[in-house]
Design an enzyme around this catalytic site. Structure first.
Site, PDB file in Angstrom:
ATOM      1  N   LYS A  20      37.471 -31.125  67.573  1.00  0.00           N
ATOM      2  CA  LYS A  20      38.000 -30.041  66.708  1.00  0.00           C
ATOM      3  C   LYS A  20      39.410 -29.641  67.112  1.00  0.00           C
ATOM      4  O   LYS A  20      39.865 -29.882  68.231  1.00  0.00           O
ATOM      5  CB  LYS A  20      37.097 -28.800  66.773  1.00  0.00           C
ATOM      6  N   ASP A 147      31.706 -23.414  72.391  1.00  0.00           N
ATOM      7  CA  ASP A 147      32.223 -24.385  71.417  1.00  0.00           C
ATOM      8  C   ASP A 147      31.176 -25.389  70.954  1.00  0.00           C
ATOM      9  O   ASP A 147      31.502 -26.309  70.200  1.00  0.00           O
ATOM     10  CB  ASP A 147      33.397 -25.169  72.046  1.00  0.00           C
TER      11      ASP A 147
HETATM   12  O1  C5P Z   1      31.442 -20.961  76.777  1.00  0.00           O
HETATM   13  P1  C5P Z   1      32.098 -21.955  77.666  1.00  0.00           P
HETATM   14  O2  C5P Z   1      31.221 -22.441  78.778  1.00  0.00           O
HETATM   15  O3  C5P Z   1      32.756 -23.080  76.924  1.00  0.00           O
HETATM   16  O4  C5P Z   1      33.316 -21.190  78.370  1.00  0.00           O
HETATM   17  C1  C5P Z   1      33.980 -21.679  79.514  1.00  0.00           C
HETATM   18  C2  C5P Z   1      34.734 -20.522  80.162  1.00  0.00           C
HETATM   19  O5  C5P Z   1      35.812 -20.113  79.312  1.00  0.00           O
HETATM   20  C3  C5P Z   1      33.893 -19.270  80.382  1.00  0.00           C
HETATM   21  O6  C5P Z   1      33.241 -19.292  81.613  1.00  0.00           O
HETATM   22  C4  C5P Z   1      34.937 -18.157  80.320  1.00  0.00           C
HETATM   23  O7  C5P Z   1      35.605 -18.047  81.567  1.00  0.00           O
HETATM   24  C5  C5P Z   1      35.954 -18.687  79.321  1.00  0.00           C
HETATM   25  N1  C5P Z   1      35.734 -18.146  77.971  1.00  0.00           N
HETATM   26  C6  C5P Z   1      36.123 -16.846  77.701  1.00  0.00           C
HETATM   27  N2  C5P Z   1      35.952 -16.334  76.449  1.00  0.00           N
HETATM   28  C7  C5P Z   1      35.422 -17.089  75.448  1.00  0.00           C
HETATM   29  C8  C5P Z   1      35.029 -18.423  75.700  1.00  0.00           C
HETATM   30  C9  C5P Z   1      35.200 -18.932  76.974  1.00  0.00           C
HETATM   31  O8  C5P Z   1      36.624 -16.148  78.588  1.00  0.00           O
HETATM   32  N3  C5P Z   1      35.281 -16.555  74.239  1.00  0.00           N
END
Ligand code: C5P
Length: 313
Positions: A20, A147
């Site tokens: 994406k 994501d």
């Molecule tokens: O959700 P995901 O594991 O992909 O996110 C990885 C990291 O990115 C999270 O641990 C967080 O630190 C950051 N993140 C965030 N806000 C979001 C998505 C991700 O701070 N909306």
């Protein structure tokens, strides 16, 4: 635990899931759960991860394709976690061998790992015959990462919450992209950390949906879309990788309708006027030596789906 009906050992399910681009990524201040509220518009593009699921006594993963050596094969692999979550959720006692063939840049801000997880959910659901409705798979996907739901849905969607709450968005026409890929990935958590430092003290950064951008998509107008592309994480990504300014500048000079860092980076995305123009921009980035690799793609494309099922002899 319900034992899965014993599948033929040579049965396999092949699933394709897209990477994406965030056409717009607006980020609010970090909340008490550690995450940032987002308002984003996703477009699925034609760089596809392929996941093949085969019966196995245990959970294991193998990887081939682009930078396969940088993908973990232990239980930190998001596709394996997806298989484990689906088994636990459905009470199925079954293993799987997942083979991931990578085409989306690893740790590139294009959700390649998330596409693997989305594809693994669809592949295991078919292999194990658990037959969950897509909405239930989307709920499981959200537990795996912010994501992961989008590559299940594909096409164009507005993401809110952590980016995991999706609403389909109207989009007309095709959009052509050139991507500058950098070998060294960027950690999403680190980019959000630098974003926090950059906005220190600022308040009231409520993410909003993008009116001009939605209008451009509805009209099928790539010029207007190019002007509306936006990424609140771009400064943070450039802070961590200042050399990203080079592919951004080269693509702009090559007449890109808009350029931006994709998601948390470091992939740079350039919107082109046509497929031919995307190749011209990619060639310019290669000639200038501002990318480790270049790719072209078109969007939007559909979400994760089974492309082949082999029943076994
Ligand atoms: O959700 P995901 O594991 O992909 O996110 C990885 C990291 O990115 C999270 O641990 C967080 O630190 C950051 N993140 C965030 N806000 C979001 C998505 C991700 O701070 N909306």
């Amino acid at each position: 635990m319900i034992p899965a009906s014993p599948p033929r050992a040579d049965r396999e399910v092949r699933v394709r899931a897209p990477g994406k681009v965030n056409l717009s990524l607006r980020v609010g201040a970090r909340e008490s759960d550690g995450f940032h509220p987002l308002a984003t518009v996703f477009q699925a593009v034609s760089l596809f991860e392929e996941v093949v699921a085969r019966p196995s006594n245990d959970l294991r993963v193998t990887v081939s394709g682009q930078h396969a050596d940088r993908v973990p094969t232990d239980m930190t692999n998001l596709a394996l976690l997806a298989a484990q979550l689906l088994a636990a959720h459905t009470g199925i006692e079954a293993g799987v061998h997942l083979h991931l063939h990578k085409a989306v840049p690893v740790a590139g801000g294009m959700a390649g790992g998330s596409a693997d997880a989305a594809a693994a959910l669809v592949a295991c659901d078919a292999l194990w015959g658990t037959g969950l409705p897509r909405e239930e798979l989307v709920e499981l996907a959200a537990q795996l990462g912010s994501d992961v739901p989008f590559p299940l849905i594909g096409h164009t969607a507005i993401g809110t919450g952590r980016g995991h709450l999706l609403a389909p968005a109207m989009s007309r026409g095709e959009y052509h992209w050139a991507f500058a890929v950098r070998e060294q990935g960027l950690s999403t958590a680190r980019v959000f950390g630098v974003f926090d430092e950059l906005i220190a003290g600022a308040t009231g950064l409520e993410p909003e949906a993008d009116r001009a951008l939605m209008q451009a998509l509805r009209a099928g107008d790539p010029h207007a879309l190019g002007r509306a592309l936006h990424n609140d994480l771009q400064h943070a990504a450039l802070e961590l990788a200042p050399s990203l300014a080079e592919p951004l500048a080269v693509a702009q000079d090559a007449g890109a309708l808009g350029v931006l860092v994709s998601g948390s980076g470091p992939t740079v995305a350039a919107l082109a006027r046509s497929r031919q123009h995307a190749l011209v921009i990619a060639a310019a980035m290669t000639a200038a030596g501002v990318a480790d690799e270049v790719m072209t793609a078109v969007g939007p494309v559909p979400g994760a789906r089974v492309i082949q099922t082999t029943r076994g002899s």
